[in-house]
Design a protein around this motif. Structure first.
Motif, PDB file in Angstrom:
ATOM      1  N   GLY A 103      -8.370   9.215  13.227  1.00 48.35           N
ATOM      2  CA  GLY A 103      -8.533  10.694  13.361  1.00 48.35           C
ATOM      3  C   GLY A 103      -7.155  11.539  13.230  1.00 48.35           C
ATOM      4  O   GLY A 103      -7.058  12.478  12.555  1.00 48.35           O
ATOM      5  N   GLN A 104      -6.578  11.193  14.432  1.00 48.07           N
ATOM      6  CA  GLN A 104      -5.248  11.832  14.447  1.00 48.07           C
ATOM      7  C   GLN A 104      -4.488  11.677  13.030  1.00 48.07           C
ATOM      8  O   GLN A 104      -3.629  12.637  12.862  1.00 48.07           O
ATOM      9  CB  GLN A 104      -4.232  11.135  15.596  1.00 48.07           C
ATOM     10  N   VAL A 105      -4.294  10.434  12.374  1.00 52.55           N
ATOM     11  CA  VAL A 105      -3.690  10.129  11.124  1.00 52.55           C
ATOM     12  C   VAL A 105      -4.186  11.048  10.062  1.00 52.55           C
ATOM     13  O   VAL A 105      -3.341  11.737   9.460  1.00 52.55           O
ATOM     14  CB  VAL A 105      -3.474   8.881  11.061  1.00 52.55           C
ATOM     15  N   LEU A 106      -5.394  10.837   9.760  1.00 52.99           N
ATOM     16  CA  LEU A 106      -5.970  11.650   8.759  1.00 52.99           C
ATOM     17  C   LEU A 106      -5.941  13.243   8.882  1.00 52.99           C
ATOM     18  O   LEU A 106      -5.561  13.693   7.902  1.00 52.99           O
ATOM     19  CB  LEU A 106      -7.400  11.144   8.691  1.00 52.99           C
ATOM     20  N   LYS A 107      -6.140  13.678  10.190  1.00 50.99           N
ATOM     21  CA  LYS A 107      -5.991  15.070  10.235  1.00 50.99           C
ATOM     22  C   LYS A 107      -4.656  15.573   9.837  1.00 50.99           C
ATOM     23  O   LYS A 107      -4.558  16.648   8.941  1.00 50.99           O
ATOM     24  CB  LYS A 107      -5.962  15.266  11.948  1.00 50.99           C
ATOM     25  N   ARG A 108      -3.625  14.991   9.947  1.00 48.87           N
ATOM     26  CA  ARG A 108      -2.137  15.178   9.957  1.00 48.87           C
ATOM     27  C   ARG A 108      -2.005  15.222   8.235  1.00 48.87           C
ATOM     28  O   ARG A 108      -0.716  15.816   7.824  1.00 48.87           O
ATOM     29  CB  ARG A 108      -1.141  14.337  10.498  1.00 48.87           C
TER      30      ARG A 108
END
Ligand code: MG
Ligand code: ZN
Length: 217
Positions: A103-108
């Motif tokens: 989630g953290q990576v995709l959001k960025r």
């Protein structure tokens, strides 16, 4: 929807395995020995993750954020995901890493709304917490998130199951899908065992592959 594309995350959507990258940055080198045991199937994901994250000392929120900022992804994944949505092809991520990392990576990278099935992770008061809701005691790979169980379920719901992967966490679903896109360790594994695969380098290659196009016209 007739087709589903099941994607691995680490090393498949991200350029390098981000859990390994995280451990490489922050854990004592002993994590590599544990990794060898896990890749060889000698220990479970649950045991590996606990032992490996125990080797990290002095983690902070800031360090975590900075780390997530640094994770690079296959830039063609977004175009692939948009194409799939437009053409009513379901895309899910099934990862034996952590949902939080995904989630953290995709959001960025401006990617939202992808369904993710993965192990749970949180970092609070300097402590890592993990939970493994998709464990399957009979899983041959002793995975935290048993990918073969998901494939079984998806096979009943969709006419065609595609799989995109790169490594050891993809060994168990490799021979259970309709079309397998493989690179790196997963490709070697398939070659050694005569498991049919389609070689790919990025999601652009998946999107433009004849077998993918043909079934989704
Ligand atoms: Mg992977
Ligand atoms: Zn399994």
């Amino acid at each position: 929807m007739d087709s589903i594309v099941v994607c691995d995350f680490d090393g498949t959507i991200t350029k390098v395995d981000c859990i390994n990258d995280f451990l490489g940055h922050f854990a004592d080198k002993k994590w590599l020995e544990i990794e060898d045991d896990w890749v060889a199937g000698r220990i479970s994901t649950v045991d590996a993750m606990h032992s490996q994250f125990d080797l990290i000392k002095g983690m902070t929120e800031e360090k975590m954020e900075k780390f997530f900022d640094s994770v690079e992804i296959d830039e063609s994944f977004k175009a692939f995901y948009d194409y799939a949505n437009k053409n009513k092809i379901k895309v899910v991520i099934v990862s034996d890493g952590f949902e939080y990392f995904v989630g953290q990576v995709l959001k960025r990278h401006g990617i939202e709304g992808v369904e993710v099935y993965s192990n749970k992770f949180s970092f609070e008061n300097g402590k890592f917490e993990m939970d493994f809701p998709y464990i399957n005691p009979s899983c041959k790979r002793k995975a935290g998130t048993c990918k073969c169980s998901f494939i079984k379920k998806f096979k009943q719901l969709y006419k065609t199951v595609y799989y995109v992967g790169d490594g050891a966490s993809d060994f168990c679903p490799a021979d259970k899908v309709d079309f397998l896109f493989a690179k790196n360790k997963l490709l070697d594994y398939c070659q050694k065992r005569d498991i049919p695969y389609i070689q790919y380098t990025d999601f652009n290659g998946v999107m433009n592959n004849d077998r993918f196009r043909y079934n989704n016209r």
